[in-house]
Design a protein around this motif. Structure first.
Motif, PDB file in Angstrom:
ATOM      1  N   SER A   7       0.853  -1.183   0.000  1.00 51.32           N
ATOM      2  CA  SER A   7       0.000   0.000   0.000  1.00 51.32           C
ATOM      3  C   SER A   7       0.889   1.231   0.000  1.00 51.32           C
ATOM      4  O   SER A   7       1.931   1.272   0.661  1.00 51.32           O
ATOM      5  N   SER A  44      -2.241  -1.267  -3.505  1.00 51.52           N
ATOM      6  CA  SER A  44      -3.300  -0.365  -3.071  1.00 51.52           C
ATOM      7  C   SER A  44      -2.734   1.056  -3.025  1.00 51.52           C
ATOM      8  O   SER A  44      -1.794   1.336  -2.280  1.00 51.52           O
ATOM      9  N   LYS A 289     -14.380  -0.052   0.274  1.00 49.84           N
ATOM     10  CA  LYS A 289     -13.198   0.014  -0.597  1.00 49.84           C
ATOM     11  C   LYS A 289     -12.919   1.450  -1.020  1.00 49.84           C
ATOM     12  O   LYS A 289     -11.758   1.882  -1.081  1.00 49.84           O
ATOM     13  N   LEU A 293      -9.395   3.569  -0.149  1.00 51.52           N
ATOM     14  CA  LEU A 293      -8.537   4.231  -1.131  1.00 51.52           C
ATOM     15  C   LEU A 293      -8.538   5.747  -0.975  1.00 51.52           C
ATOM     16  O   LEU A 293      -7.569   6.411  -1.362  1.00 51.52           O
TER      17      LEU A 293
END
Length: 597
Positions: A7, A44, A289, A293
């Motif tokens: 990430s 991510s 989700k 993000l």
């Protein structure tokens, strides 16, 4: 749950020059790197809104980790002179708070596209060296066939429209129109003008119908030039839903956009569509989700509050709606639902006071007038309520027709005027007003939802409407062979995208909600599609996750059970049992045979 090692966030590059022109380039470079890294599967990447929340702010690695939930972040700066551009980039590990590499790029400013691709690839390669395997394409940023000076003007126009207020949006649109005049085959400015108009329509800065009408020609031209971009597909999804009322095609375009690039606004869009159908549990899943993000996107927090409002969890909804306003005080939607949540939770006087205090955009979009009239209806103040209704009716022939219809429908529902409500809904339907789609899940309209005329309208607008359809298609019989194949593929993708198995409390019911199936159908799917029960299916993923994590350098000092817990297991006995069953060896034996001394 541990922050995923794969990430990353890219904080806005700092302008080290005095020129405002360099500011446009800094923001454009940051966006291009975010978009480029988002193309990498299994990585991510924090979205633009949340990254830019930290623009011009001095933040620590710990703050970035806590706020954005990322293991790594990029920061950098840009200094330009007439013939030279110096870009410095550094990557910081948020777990141990150290800079594990930094690099300086001295380049010719004319080579802007090569610079963007070079830096994006360099970051991706260094990230792979640090966190483990990632599939990286040979190019992450495709060059654009326009002169550099025109591209810089494009960045300038985008800089202004991303400020999201009316004045700057119009300024940005005018700059982008000039870019189109100079380079008519450059697709990006068409998409951004379309975006600017859609944003203004959505935020109440322009009448929705007028905004969408102005936006459409630019989208059509962008599609003609580049039909396969994620932005094009996302905009097509919106048109199919809100203008054409074709949810099947809307989902198709949204899923195509998601295949091209994972982005929070695509997940939010799918959550919108699920809401229209009344599938609120699944809508929450996709919104999770989006928030992961982009945790600093005001619209994402608003939508979380809106979903709780629709589920009649009013006290839970209000903090999310207020958080949205903290992030963006100009967002027009949260005040409406803060006031209505107060009203429906038994606080009509507090709601009346709240609506009376609204200023700015909220006055323009009728929130104050409509909200107060709803409160008068609830408080049985007939004279004031009727006066409010008369004022709202005067807006039916103005650019605020959709908002006027919305409040007239809601006020009459609170008054118990069911026939009047349905007459208004019918008028709104014949006028093709988008508000029709959001009446479907409204808690205020519960009193008319079983009325035949209302159900007929809703089913014409939303054929796959879970609130009114007599029987959902999968309830006709057990899952058929083609359905098992279809849902099996969907489930595998969901498990990869969301890593549901990392949740130690995951249940069969939770798994089923992602597929919009009852739990017993999901159980049948696992048995026939995978020849496994729920525990076997989920724990197979957890064992594979453990095998990957235990070999990583960053986990070498952790105990076996610490890694097992991070992989989703919550019991030592279950872990050992399943591991031996799947691998044919104990965890210790596996580690000894796979880790080189």
């Amino acid at each position: 749950m541990r922050t995923s090692s794969k990430s990353i966030a890219v904080l806005p590059f700092v302008n080290m020059s005095n020129s405002i022109e360099n500011e446009y380039f800094c923001d454009g470079l940051t966006e291009e790197i975010i978009n480029a890294l988002a193309k990498i599967k299994d990585l991510s990447v924090t979205s633009r809104t949340s990254s830019f929340y930290f623009k011009n702010k001095d933040v620590s690695a710990k703050e970035v980790r806590e706020e954005l939930k990322v293991a790594t972040f990029i920061e950098g700066s840009v200094r330009t002179s007439k013939n030279k551009m110096r870009i410095t980039v550094q990557m910081i590990d948020t777990v141990d708070d150290f800079h594990f590499w930094s690099e300086t790029f001295d380049r010719n400013p004319e080579h802007v596209f090569e610079i963007q691709d070079e830096i994006s690839l360099f970051i991706a390669e260094k990230l792979r060296e640090h966190i483990g395997h990632l599939e990286i394409e040979d190019k992450l940023v495709e060059p654009i066939d326009v002169p550099v000076d025109i591209y810089r003007d494009y960045l300038k126009g985008r800089y202004y429209i991303m400020k999201l207020d009316y004045k700057n949006s119009i300024k940005g649109i005018n700059i982008l129109k000039e870019v189109i005049h100079k380079s008519p085959n450059f697709s990006s400015p068409y998409l951004d003008i379309n975006l600017a108009y859609v944003n203004m329509g959505t935020m109440g800065l322009l009448p929705a119908f007028e905004a969408y009408e102005k936006a459409q020609p630019y989208l059509l031209k962008a599609l003609e030039l580049d039909p396969n971009s994620s932005r094009s597909q996302l905009n097509l999804a919106w048109i199919e839903c809100w203008q054409n009322w074709n949810l099947e095609k809307a989902y198709e375009h949204a899923k195509k956009a998601l295949e091209i690039q994972q982005a929070d606004d695509i997940y939010l869009t799918i959550s919108n569509f699920l809401t229209v159908e009344g599938k609120l549990g699944a809508a929450h899943n996709y919104l999770d989700k989006a928030l992961q993000l982009d945790p600093y996107a005001a619209i994402n927090h608003h939508y979380r509050g809106f979903l709780y409002y629709l589920q009649e969890e009013y006290t839970t909804a209000i903090p999310y709606l207020k958080k949205a306003l903290d992030l963006d005080p100009k967002l027009p939607f949260p005040p409406i639902y803060i006031g209505i949540s107060l009203l429906l939770s038994g606080k009509p006087n507090e709601a009346l006071s709240y609506f009376g205090s609204l200023e700015g955009v909220s006055v323009k979009d009728l929130s104050k007038l409509g909200g107060e009239t709803m409160c008068y209806a609830k408080l049985n103040e007939t004279e004031k309520c009727n006066e409010g209704l008369r004022k709202l009716e005067t807006y039916l022939t103005t650019e605020l027709v959709d908002k006027a219809f919305t409040f007239l429908i809601l006020v009459n529902a609170l008054l118990g005027n069911s026939e009047k409500v349905i007459d208004l809904v019918e008028q709104a339907y014949h006028n093709r007003l988008p508000l029709i789609l959001l009446l479907n899940p409204s808690p205020i309209l519960k009193t008319v939802k079983n009325h035949k005329r209302f159900k007929d309208i809703m089913l014409k607008a939303i054929p796959d409407n879970v609130n009114y359809k007599q029987k959902r298609k999968y309830k006709q019989a057990l899952l058929k062979t083609n359905e098992i194949k279809k849902y099996s593929k969907e489930l595998e993708q969901i498990m990869m995208d969301y890593k549901l198995y990392l949740n130690p409390d995951l249940s069969l019911k939770d798994l089923a909600s992602y597929l919009e199936l009852p739990a017993n159908y999901a159980s049948q799917l696992l048995n026939l599609g995978f020849q496994k029960n729920f525990s076997e299916y989920v724990n197979t993923f957890r064992v594979n996750e453990f095998k990957e994590r235990i070999l990583q350098e960053e986990n070498k000092d952790l105990t076996i059970m610490a890694v097992a817990y991070d992989s989703g297991f919550n019991s030592k006995t279950v872990f050992n049992t399943f591991f031996k069953k799947i691998e044919g060896a104990t965890p210790n034996a596996y580690i000894k045979s796979n880790i080189k001394n």
